[in-house]
Structures are given as structure tokens and as C-alpha cells.
Design a protein around this motif. Structure first.
Motif, PDB file in Angstrom:
ATOM      1  N   UNK A  24     -19.182 -11.441  74.694  1.00  0.00           N
ATOM      2  CA  UNK A  24     -18.954 -12.273  75.882  1.00  0.00           C
ATOM      3  C   UNK A  24     -20.308 -12.648  76.477  1.00  0.00           C
ATOM      4  N   UNK A  25     -20.464 -13.943  76.779  1.00  0.00           N
ATOM      5  CA  UNK A  25     -21.751 -14.446  77.270  1.00  0.00           C
ATOM      6  C   UNK A  25     -21.524 -15.704  78.098  1.00  0.00           C
ATOM      7  N   UNK A  26     -22.588 -16.206  78.717  1.00  0.00           N
ATOM      8  CA  UNK A  26     -22.443 -17.466  79.450  1.00  0.00           C
ATOM      9  C   UNK A  26     -21.950 -18.616  78.565  1.00  0.00           C
ATOM     10  N   UNK A  27     -22.182 -18.519  77.282  1.00  0.00           N
ATOM     11  CA  UNK A  27     -21.765 -19.585  76.366  1.00  0.00           C
ATOM     12  C   UNK A  27     -20.253 -19.622  76.142  1.00  0.00           C
ATOM     13  N   UNK A  28     -19.577 -18.478  76.347  1.00  0.00           N
ATOM     14  CA  UNK A  28     -18.146 -18.462  76.023  1.00  0.00           C
ATOM     15  C   UNK A  28     -17.234 -17.885  77.116  1.00  0.00           C
ATOM     16  N   UNK A  60     -30.436  -9.569  78.904  1.00  0.00           N
ATOM     17  CA  UNK A  60     -28.984  -9.512  79.100  1.00  0.00           C
ATOM     18  C   UNK A  60     -28.322 -10.817  78.668  1.00  0.00           C
ATOM     19  N   UNK A  61     -28.299 -11.044  77.360  1.00  0.00           N
ATOM     20  CA  UNK A  61     -27.766 -12.285  76.815  1.00  0.00           C
ATOM     21  C   UNK A  61     -26.249 -12.281  76.670  1.00  0.00           C
ATOM     22  N   UNK A  62     -25.678 -11.096  76.546  1.00  0.00           N
ATOM     23  CA  UNK A  62     -24.229 -10.981  76.430  1.00  0.00           C
ATOM     24  C   UNK A  62     -23.803  -9.588  76.897  1.00  0.00           C
ATOM     25  N   UNK A  63     -22.500  -9.345  76.922  1.00  0.00           N
ATOM     26  CA  UNK A  63     -21.992  -8.068  77.424  1.00  0.00           C
ATOM     27  C   UNK A  63     -22.473  -6.891  76.575  1.00  0.00           C
TER      28      UNK A  63
END
Length: 75
Positions: A24-28, A60-63
Motif C-alpha cells: 500500500x502506497x500513495x500510488x495505490x 517511507x515509500x509504502x506500508x
């Protein structure tokens, strides 16, 4: 992932906890924008009793990355 981490992320971003996973990330994740990232950072620091360094924050690029950073902090 730590259920507490999933809860903090989901509550801060206003999404269903079941949708949060390591990638999970800002991208999705809808609504995970730059302002939400700042709110998430503050919520994580409060929930886990830590203060992140600039390097940690930038990593912190993704969960999953958040989980690894917290795990390293907690020993």
C-alpha cells in the motif's frame, strides 16, 4: 503486518483496514497524498512513541517500508 500499524494507516487515510498491505502506497491508496503523508507521519509518531529522522521519513515509500522502519526502531 502489525495490526496497530494497519489501524493507524487506515484511520489516518480513511480507508478500510482490509485494504492495507505491505505494498500500500500513495500510488495505490486513494487519498494518500502529500498532506495525508504528513498526517500519517504525525499519527505514527504519536501511536508508536517515536520521532522519525528525515532519512526514515523519506524511506517511507509504502506500508511495508513503514513496518520495517518501526520494527528496526523497536529492536
Amino acid at each position: 503486518m502489525d495490526p496497530r500499524l494497519v489501524r493507524v494507516i487506515a484511520e489516518t487515510l480513511g480507508v478500510d483496514p482490509a485494504t492495507i498491505h505491505e505494498k500500500s502506497s500513495p500510488a495505490n491508496v486513494p487519498g494518500w497524498d502529500s498532506l495525508a503523508s504528513l498526517n500519517l507521519l504525525a499519527a505514527l509518531e504519536k501511536a508508536f512513541g517515536v520521532s522519525f529522522t528525515m532519512e526514515e521519513t523519506l524511506a517511507m515509500e509504502d506500508a511495508g517500508a513503514i513496518a520495517r522502519i518501526l520494527a528496526a526502531r523497536q529492536g
